[in-house]
Each structure stands twice: as C-alpha cells, then as structure tokens.
Enzyme design. Sequence first.
Site, PDB file in Angstrom:
ATOM      1  N   LEU A   1     -44.597  14.617  -1.516  1.00 21.34           N
ATOM      2  CA  LEU A   1     -44.581  13.309  -2.184  1.00 21.34           C
ATOM      3  C   LEU A   1     -43.498  12.422  -1.602  1.00 21.34           C
ATOM      4  O   LEU A   1     -42.539  12.909  -0.979  1.00 21.34           O
ATOM      5  CB  LEU A   1     -44.277  13.494  -3.678  1.00 21.34           C
ATOM      6  CG  LEU A   1     -45.258  14.352  -4.476  1.00 21.34           C
ATOM      7  CD1 LEU A   1     -44.737  14.527  -5.892  1.00 21.34           C
ATOM      8  CD2 LEU A   1     -46.656  13.725  -4.493  1.00 21.34           C
ATOM      9  N   HIS A   2     -43.671  11.118  -1.838  1.00 22.89           N
ATOM     10  CA  HIS A   2     -42.568  10.167  -1.666  1.00 22.89           C
ATOM     11  C   HIS A   2     -42.366   9.581  -3.053  1.00 22.89           C
ATOM     12  O   HIS A   2     -43.036   8.609  -3.437  1.00 22.89           O
ATOM     13  CB  HIS A   2     -42.952   9.057  -0.673  1.00 22.89           C
ATOM     14  CG  HIS A   2     -42.914   9.497   0.751  1.00 22.89           C
ATOM     15  ND1 HIS A   2     -41.737   9.757   1.410  1.00 22.89           N
ATOM     16  CD2 HIS A   2     -43.898   9.740   1.649  1.00 22.89           C
ATOM     17  CE1 HIS A   2     -41.998  10.121   2.656  1.00 22.89           C
ATOM     18  NE2 HIS A   2     -43.317  10.134   2.823  1.00 22.89           N
TER      19      HIS A   2
ATOM     20  N   ASP B   1     -40.326  14.308   0.147  1.00 23.05           N
ATOM     21  CA  ASP B   1     -39.974  13.896   1.520  1.00 23.05           C
ATOM     22  C   ASP B   1     -38.951  12.752   1.477  1.00 23.05           C
ATOM     23  O   ASP B   1     -39.182  11.674   2.004  1.00 23.05           O
ATOM     24  CB  ASP B   1     -41.271  13.463   2.232  1.00 23.05           C
ATOM     25  CG  ASP B   1     -41.111  13.351   3.726  1.00 23.05           C
ATOM     26  OD1 ASP B   1     -40.008  13.650   4.222  1.00 23.05           O
ATOM     27  OD2 ASP B   1     -42.092  12.964   4.387  1.00 23.05           O
TER      28      ASP B   1
ATOM     29  N   LYS C   1     -35.941  12.444   2.824  1.00 24.65           N
ATOM     30  CA  LYS C   1     -35.205  12.190   4.081  1.00 24.65           C
ATOM     31  C   LYS C   1     -33.782  11.713   3.798  1.00 24.65           C
ATOM     32  O   LYS C   1     -33.385  10.602   4.157  1.00 24.65           O
ATOM     33  CB  LYS C   1     -35.949  11.194   4.977  1.00 24.65           C
ATOM     34  CG  LYS C   1     -37.320  11.696   5.419  1.00 24.65           C
ATOM     35  CD  LYS C   1     -37.934  10.814   6.485  1.00 24.65           C
ATOM     36  CE  LYS C   1     -39.276  11.301   6.943  1.00 24.65           C
ATOM     37  NZ  LYS C   1     -40.375  11.147   5.967  1.00 24.65           N
TER      38      LYS C   1
ATOM     39  N   ASP D   1     -27.109  10.549   4.254  1.00 21.32           N
ATOM     40  CA  ASP D   1     -25.900   9.799   3.882  1.00 21.32           C
ATOM     41  C   ASP D   1     -24.720  10.763   3.801  1.00 21.32           C
ATOM     42  O   ASP D   1     -24.833  11.925   4.204  1.00 21.32           O
ATOM     43  CB  ASP D   1     -26.162   9.096   2.537  1.00 21.32           C
ATOM     44  CG  ASP D   1     -25.409   7.773   2.447  1.00 21.32           C
ATOM     45  OD1 ASP D   1     -24.192   7.780   2.705  1.00 21.32           O
ATOM     46  OD2 ASP D   1     -26.040   6.755   2.112  1.00 21.32           O
TER      47      ASP D   1
ATOM     48  N   THR E   1     -22.824  11.008  -1.504  1.00 23.11           N
ATOM     49  CA  THR E   1     -23.949  10.157  -1.904  1.00 23.11           C
ATOM     50  C   THR E   1     -25.218  10.988  -2.063  1.00 23.11           C
ATOM     51  O   THR E   1     -25.988  10.784  -3.011  1.00 23.11           O
ATOM     52  CB  THR E   1     -24.155   9.043  -0.849  1.00 23.11           C
ATOM     53  OG1 THR E   1     -22.932   8.319  -0.761  1.00 23.11           O
ATOM     54  CG2 THR E   1     -25.283   8.104  -1.218  1.00 23.11           C
TER      55      THR E   1
ATOM     56  N   SER F   1     -42.742  12.000  14.068  1.00 19.57           N
ATOM     57  CA  SER F   1     -44.036  11.825  14.735  1.00 19.57           C
ATOM     58  C   SER F   1     -44.239  10.395  15.242  1.00 19.57           C
ATOM     59  O   SER F   1     -45.217  10.132  15.934  1.00 19.57           O
ATOM     60  CB  SER F   1     -45.162  12.165  13.753  1.00 19.57           C
ATOM     61  OG  SER F   1     -45.122  11.282  12.652  1.00 19.57           O
TER      62      SER F   1
ATOM     63  N   GLN G   1     -47.390   5.350  13.510  1.00 21.24           N
ATOM     64  CA  GLN G   1     -47.749   6.769  13.346  1.00 21.24           C
ATOM     65  C   GLN G   1     -48.591   7.234  14.542  1.00 21.24           C
ATOM     66  O   GLN G   1     -49.437   6.484  15.048  1.00 21.24           O
ATOM     67  CB  GLN G   1     -48.524   6.968  12.034  1.00 21.24           C
ATOM     68  CG  GLN G   1     -49.012   8.379  11.782  1.00 21.24           C
ATOM     69  CD  GLN G   1     -47.881   9.403  11.574  1.00 21.24           C
ATOM     70  OE1 GLN G   1     -47.053   9.593  12.463  1.00 21.24           O
ATOM     71  NE2 GLN G   1     -47.849  10.044  10.425  1.00 21.24           N
TER      72      GLN G   1
END
Length: 498
Positions: free
Chosen positions: A294-295, A324, A326, A329, A333, A387, A446
């Site tokens: 998921l985001h 996901d 990512k 930091d 944080t 990617s 992408q």
Amino acid sequence: MSAIIENTRNGALKRNLLRQMLQANVFKFGEFQLKSGQISPIYIDLRECFGHPQLAMLISEALSKQIESSGTEYSGVLGIPYAALPYASVAAAHFLKKPLLIVRKEAKSYGTKKLIEGLYKPNDCLVLIEDVVTTGGSILDVLRTLHAESLVATDVFCILDREQGGCQKLKDAGVNMHSLLDMNTVLTFLYSTGTITENQWHGIVKALNLEYSSPVKVDICLELENLSSLPYVDNIRSLLAEREALTDSPLNKKLVTLMRRKKSNLCLAIDYTTTDKVLQMIELAGPFVLAVKLHADAIRDFNEEFTSKLTTMANNMDFVIFEDRKFADTGNTTALQLTGIQKIAAWADVVTVHAVQGNDSIGGVFRKFVNDPSYRLKGILLIAQLSTKGSLTALNGYTESAVSIANDNRDVVSGFIAQTRVSACSDLLNWTPGINLDAKSDSVGQQWRGVDQAIDVQQNDIVIVGRGVTSSSEPVQQLKRYRQMAWDALTKNDTSIH
Ligand SMILES: O=c1ccn([C@@H]2O[C@H](COP(=O)(O)O)[C@@H](O)[C@H]2O)c(=O)[nH]1
C-alpha cells in the site's frame, strides 16, 4: 573460454570488455616482436584502451571486483609500470578506496631517491595490477624491489594472461595470478565474431606454442549488453526449503513458509485512493498473494477502522502487509513518522526505506521497533534500485552501498527493492517492482518488464505487480496469471518444491 558463454553478469562483463577492446583496435594482426624476443602474429595493445574512458573505467572496475571477490587482504594497490598504471590508479582511488603505490624502474638520482612511491610501511601487503602477463618477468622484477623494502605481495591481478608460462613462474615465486581474460578466450571471441579465420587461429596458436587443439565457435554478437540489467551476483538462488531453514529473520521465515504454502511469490501493489476500493481488491486478491503493498498516504479516507480491517484480513487470508513509505530522513524523524498520524509501525509488517540517509539513521531506529512486540513491524526493505527511468540509484556505487548497509543490519533488513539480484546472501529476499505483462512503460517514468526476465534472468524472488492487475477489468484472471508465471519461474529448478 567458458567465461564468455556464461549467462551471468561476469560472463556479460567479459563479453563487453572484448567487444569494446575490438572497437578500440586493441587486437592487432601482423608480425610483432614481443619483449621476450618471440615473433607473434597477434599483438594485444591494451594501451589503446586509454583513449576510451568508458572502456578504461570498465577494465578498472572489473579488476577491482576481482580483487574484492578474491578475499585477498591488502593495504595498498601497486601498478606495474607503465601500462597498468592508469588502471591501478582508477581501481585504487575510485573503486577500492585504497592507497596507490608506484614502483620506479630506476631510482631517481635526486630528491628522496626512493624506488617505491606512496604510503606504506614495512610488512605491508600489496595487491599488484598488471596489464598483460606473458612470462611474468616484469612482475618478478617488481617483487624483488618490494622485498628489498620489506613489502609483501601475494596476489597479482592482470587484464590478460597470454598463457605463455607467466602464471606458473609467479606461482613458483609464491604469487597467485588472477586474470580477467586469457588468450584462449580472446582467440575464441575473435574467431566466433569472424575477426580471424580458422587458419589465422591455427597460425597464432602455433606461433605462440599454445596447447589448444582446435578453434571453438560460440554464439556471440558484437552488440554491447546492458550490465545494469543483470544480477550483481553470479550464484543462483538456493532452494526455498533451504532458505526457509537458513534465515534468522522471523519475517523472512514467515514469507518463505507462506510462499511455499500458497505457491505464490506475488505481491499486489494496490494504489487505490479510497479504503473501500482497497478492501474490495484485497478480498479478491487475498488467496493468491504473498503480500499486499500500500501507499497509505495516497488513501484519501485513511483511518483506524481501515487498518483494523486490513490486519484482520491479513491474519485470516495469510498475507503480509507491506507499506511502501520509502522512509528517507534522520532516524529521529523516521521514528516520529512510524508512530505519527498513520501509526504505520502498528499495522505494517514491512516497510521500504531508502539507503540515501546512511547507516546510522537506519539500523538504530528500526531495530527499536522491530524488537518491540507491541508493534507489528518486523523488518525493512532497503531500496537498492528503483524501476524508474533515469533513477539515481543507477549511479556508480549506490546499489553496493545499499547492500553494505543491509549487511551491517541483518537483524532489521529482510531484503531489497531492486531490479536485479543484488546480494549473494540468499536469506535476503529480492522484491522487484516494474512488472507488467501487457505494457512497457507509463508516461511518467515507470518501466515495466515481464515476469521471466525479472525472476529467471535477473534472479529476483518476489514480483510486485500493480496496474497489471489493478487496472484490469478482470483482476482475478490477472492475479491467477501473474501468480502462476511468477511461481513457475521461481521454482522451475527448485527440487525442494517438485
Ligand atoms: O522502484 C520502484 C519502487 C516502488 N515501486 C512501486 O511499485 C508499484 C508498481 O506499480 P505499477 O502499477 O506496476 O507501476 C507502485 O506502487 C510503485 O510505487 C515501483 O514501481 N518502482
């Protein structure tokens, strides 16, 4: 010779070296007198490579990789004068980050009058870099000078072994010789590409007293191969059953157990923007997937009721929840973000983390969460390669640095986001996005490729498929299709499955 037919990164690297050398006019044919006095119908002039920066870098990189993978312990790199000096300089300063030493052919008559220049102390062990080894005479001369200064050298790395006795002479002197290419490989390449005829092959072999019986033609084209699309390591994946037993990571043990039980190495990326749609898709996908990605920050009505339903579904349908996020930091944080408004550490089994912020901002902070049973989070995936077209993860050394952070934090890092297999440790899982069987790219960077390329050629473990399923009008059909292809590709040589 086998090196140039290997379907590995090492094989492709050697093929590319030969292709670029041919273009750079390194191989000369005629009548040449060698340093030994012998007359040779072929002259291999590696000095021509100096004029081609890309080739010179490739040679230096290949030598450096060979030095690293040999496991030789050394404190400095010494180039044999003169032709090897450019490669030794680039290898030492750029790739190996070790001091460069130079040995003079004759002492200066002024100044320090030193024969060996550079940073060293008695009993230091050096690796030697040479361009071409014929009889090994130049290296033996250098060894005498080194010994006089109480320096040690156990290993020499050369670009080409002409296979005319040098390797044995060095062995007798207690030095191991490693070469990127040998004469047999060069002649096979030249013959296979039609650069020399069978008669020329025999003429060269006879003139140089080489003990090869007859020329071998291999299937090789002159087009350069894209090295960055090949696995970083040449060893093939070990069996799933072995990986399940081998791993110390509870997350990876769960993943491999699930993989074997569900016969699935498919992760579905559900990039929908409402909780309803995400949950509906999970209802369909649950039986077929190993993980759901998921985001959370793309879901407009994200809330705690959603995460509660999500974790219940994951527990009931046996899949791993992958957020996901990512993270990239400071450690401080990152800790705030993990426990902030979305409470990611409470519901995600695994999250993605960039390598860009460096070791100290990764290991410590995630270790705290992974070791605390009140959080669901059990591991992280380091982003070794993205990617997307033009991604900066392709910059020299980036992926290797991510792998080195993983090696330093094996209790926290469970694998990588990558395009190709990046680590030799088979208990670290390679998750790969950029998969679509029906399209090659979108309009915003992408890049997609097929399942066989990702699993079979590039040796990844888990495929991450997004729009290939989620944009389809028949998602279940697509889920079945991707799951079957990915599983077949992963297990086709796995005797622990069949
Ligand atoms: O390098 C990366 C890292 C992450 N992703 C994510 O994977 C999916 C891919 O979905 P598609 O619809 O197949 O493009 C998406 O969530 C990305 O954020 C990636 O594509 N590449």
